[in-house]
Design a protein around this motif. Structure first.
Motif, PDB file in Angstrom:
ATOM      1  N   HIS A  49       0.823  -1.204   0.000  1.00  0.00           N
ATOM      2  CA  HIS A  49       0.000   0.000   0.000  1.00  0.00           C
ATOM      3  C   HIS A  49       0.861   1.261   0.000  1.00  0.00           C
ATOM      4  O   HIS A  49       0.536   2.251  -0.673  1.00  0.00           O
ATOM      5  N   PHE A  52       1.921   2.222  -3.561  1.00  0.00           N
ATOM      6  CA  PHE A  52       0.945   2.565  -4.598  1.00  0.00           C
ATOM      7  C   PHE A  52       1.124   4.011  -5.064  1.00  0.00           C
ATOM      8  O   PHE A  52       0.991   4.313  -6.242  1.00  0.00           O
ATOM      9  N   THR A 292     -13.195  -2.512  -8.159  1.00  0.00           N
ATOM     10  CA  THR A 292     -12.468  -3.326  -9.141  1.00  0.00           C
ATOM     11  C   THR A 292     -11.176  -2.661  -9.613  1.00  0.00           C
ATOM     12  O   THR A 292     -10.586  -3.070 -10.605  1.00  0.00           O
ATOM     13  N   GLY A 293     -10.726  -1.627  -8.901  1.00  0.00           N
ATOM     14  CA  GLY A 293      -9.424  -1.043  -9.168  1.00  0.00           C
ATOM     15  C   GLY A 293      -9.319  -0.253 -10.438  1.00  0.00           C
ATOM     16  O   GLY A 293      -8.214  -0.063 -10.959  1.00  0.00           O
ATOM     17  N   ASN A 294     -10.440   0.264 -10.946  1.00  0.00           N
ATOM     18  CA  ASN A 294     -10.407   1.069 -12.162  1.00  0.00           C
ATOM     19  C   ASN A 294     -10.385   2.563 -11.823  1.00  0.00           C
ATOM     20  O   ASN A 294     -10.516   2.968 -10.669  1.00  0.00           O
ATOM     21  N   ASP A 295     -10.221   3.383 -12.845  1.00  0.00           N
ATOM     22  CA  ASP A 295     -10.015   4.822 -12.681  1.00  0.00           C
ATOM     23  C   ASP A 295     -11.357   5.557 -12.730  1.00  0.00           C
ATOM     24  O   ASP A 295     -11.863   5.865 -13.804  1.00  0.00           O
ATOM     25  N   GLY A 341      -2.617  -2.324 -13.890  1.00  0.00           N
ATOM     26  CA  GLY A 341      -2.973  -1.417 -12.796  1.00  0.00           C
ATOM     27  C   GLY A 341      -3.083  -2.132 -11.467  1.00  0.00           C
ATOM     28  O   GLY A 341      -2.269  -2.997 -11.134  1.00  0.00           O
ATOM     29  N   LEU A 342      -4.131  -1.790 -10.716  1.00  0.00           N
ATOM     30  CA  LEU A 342      -4.339  -2.388  -9.396  1.00  0.00           C
ATOM     31  C   LEU A 342      -4.983  -3.767  -9.457  1.00  0.00           C
ATOM     32  O   LEU A 342      -5.066  -4.452  -8.442  1.00  0.00           O
ATOM     33  N   THR A 343      -5.449  -4.166 -10.644  1.00  0.00           N
ATOM     34  CA  THR A 343      -6.267  -5.379 -10.716  1.00  0.00           C
ATOM     35  C   THR A 343      -5.518  -6.630 -10.265  1.00  0.00           C
ATOM     36  O   THR A 343      -6.138  -7.584  -9.816  1.00  0.00           O
ATOM     37  N   HIS A 346      -3.829  -5.072  -5.762  1.00  0.00           N
ATOM     38  CA  HIS A 346      -4.589  -4.810  -4.540  1.00  0.00           C
ATOM     39  C   HIS A 346      -5.384  -6.065  -4.151  1.00  0.00           C
ATOM     40  O   HIS A 346      -6.209  -6.552  -4.926  1.00  0.00           O
ATOM     41  N   VAL A 349      -9.119  -5.744  -4.596  1.00  0.00           N
ATOM     42  CA  VAL A 349      -9.508  -5.692  -6.013  1.00  0.00           C
ATOM     43  C   VAL A 349      -9.538  -7.106  -6.580  1.00  0.00           C
ATOM     44  O   VAL A 349     -10.483  -7.488  -7.281  1.00  0.00           O
ATOM     45  N   LYS A 350      -8.513  -7.889  -6.260  1.00  0.00           N
ATOM     46  CA  LYS A 350      -8.484  -9.288  -6.720  1.00  0.00           C
ATOM     47  C   LYS A 350      -9.673 -10.051  -6.150  1.00  0.00           C
ATOM     48  O   LYS A 350     -10.290 -10.879  -6.838  1.00  0.00           O
TER      49      LYS A 350
END
Length: 437
Positions: A49, A52, A292-295, A341-343, A346, A349-350
């Motif tokens: 974290h 990030f 879901t770790g999107n923008d 990305g974070l997918t 994190h 998110v996973k």
């Protein structure tokens, strides 16, 4: 004490916190304890974290909830939602349950094209530039081969490059307008890498042309960047049922449909209402995007631009009744990714992706659009029947109680009391004060 500092980014995390708390807080020890209380005991997870973003001092928590019972194209989903606003998850869940018994949600991806542009100035003859572009276009594509190789293997890549003359808007301004297919990746890094190579090839090709040197024309690249406006990366989600099936309890289906459509019509024509109307849609969309770790910032910008694409800001949702069938739908641009990305970084998110059974980017587009449509349906249903505050304030009740540091016993009595009484902030305060007196 001065509040300016040099070399802050080079300080350790402990040193950063020590400077912040001693500079800005009356009680540095207490301020430090607030930050440290949100650290993860798992040092490896905390380091993840910390890395990030830059200058990390702690973690910022948002609740992660789930909304079950979403039937989307005859498949049942439980949707993860990260959001702090009371009643959003409950409203989405309620809408999902309502439509579960009425055929569920139907979705269609209308397009997945994403956009990037090379912005440049050119002060010469326009026809000369057009001729040059046509001759160099194959080289633009050839020079990005190394970048696009893996994407092309998966079926994506560069779709087209066009030269756009914008000199009527800005002096000497032209652009390479480029379209891409990035499949399961949101594709920002891929697109920007391609664009920067286009710019390099364009500039080098221009400088090598004797005709430009002879004409004395100049070409200067201003910037190369993807666009978050993606009007051709759009998904449609809808629900429908006979008007009679909208009836429940003391709500008549025909009357409900009439008021609901009137509410939509107002949001289609009145920008003041449309902004709040679409904000409610984004309550659902943003919550799933965050989970879901999107923008969500990119999606917000693109969605609101899409809502104003004809020159006036309008509702993203629409409704109609045709031959006794009520229809409610949304068409919304969503440039999302399920890889990169974070997918894959994190843990939550996973977890959220696995909860959704590891969807493709197109499947995620459909799920997110449905969350927005469901949220809007729930809000309009409340607005046109009981009013928005009745349900919202009941969900907000616990926040008020926590602000007042209510005990478990006080919370239990208050919740029981307001099952049959209207919730307002002042009413809750008065009830708690009466209990305590």
């Amino acid at each position: 004490m001065t509040k300016a500092i040099s070399g802050f980014s080079r300080l350790s995390k402990t040193e950063k916190i020590a400077w912040l708390t001693s500079t800005y807080f009356e009680n540095p020890t207490q301020a430090t304890q607030v930050l440290s209380s949100y650290w993860n005991d798992d040092k490896k997870l905390q380091q993840l974290h910390d890395e990030f973003i830059e200058n990390t001092v702690t973690n910022y928590y948002l609740p992660l909830g789930v909304a079950p019972n979403f039937v989307i194209n005859d498949r049942i989903y439980t949707i993860p939602m990260a959001i702090e606003e009371s009643s959003v998850v409950a409203a989405a869940s309620k809408a999902a349950k309502f439509w579960q018994d009425r055929g569920g949600f139907k979705t269609t991806v209308l397009g997945t094209t994403k956009v990037g542009q090379v912005h440049f100035t050119y002060d010469g003859d326009a026809s000369l530039l057009t001729s040059f572009f046509e001759s160099i276009k194959p080289q633009l594509l050839a020079d990005t081969a190394a970048i696009t190789k893996n994407m092309e293997k998966r079926g994506g890549g560069i779709k087209d490059i066009t030269l756009v003359n914008k000199t009527q808007a800005v002096a000497d301004y032209y652009q390479l307008h480029c379209t891409f297919e990035t499949l399961n990746a949101m594709g920002a890094n891929f697109i920007n890498s391609c664009l920067e190579q286009f710019a390099t090839t364009l500039k080098a090709g221009f400088e090598a042309e004797a005709r430009f040197r002879e004409s004395g024309a100049n070409l200067s690249v201003i910037m190369s960047i993807l666009s978050n406006y993606v009007p051709d990366c759009v998904v449609r989600a809808e629900v429908s049922c006979p008007v009679a099936d909208l009836s429940e309890k003391n709500i008549d289906g025909a009357q409900f449909a009439k008021k609901f459509i009137q509410a939509i019509s107002i949001a289609e024509e009145e920008p003041y209402r449309a902004v709040t109307h679409n904000k409610g849609i984004m309550n659902g969309i943003d919550a799933v995007i965050l989970a879901t770790g999107n923008d969500f910032r990119a999606v917000e910008a693109g969605v609101h631009a899409y809502a104003a694409r004809d020159g006036q800001y309008r509702s993203l949702t629409h409704a109609s009744v045709d031959d006794g069938i009520f229809k409610f739908w949304i068409e919304v641009p969503l440039a999302l990714g399920t890889v990169g990305g974070l997918t894959k970084l994190h843990p939550l998110v996973k977890w959220s992706m696995e909860l959704l059974e590891n969807p493709s980017a197109q499947e995620l587009m459909q799920i997110v659009a449905v969350a927005g449509l469901a949220q809007n349906f729930a809000a309009l249903k409340s607005l046109t029947t009981t009013g928005i505050q009745e349900g919202h304030m009941k969900m907000h009740l616990m926040n008020i109680l926590n602000q007042m540091e209510a005990t478990d016993a006080e919370k239990q009595e208050t919740v029981t009391h307001f099952k049959t009484n209207t919730v307002t902030h002042s009413a809750v305060v008065s009830f708690i004060e009466a209990l305590r007196s």
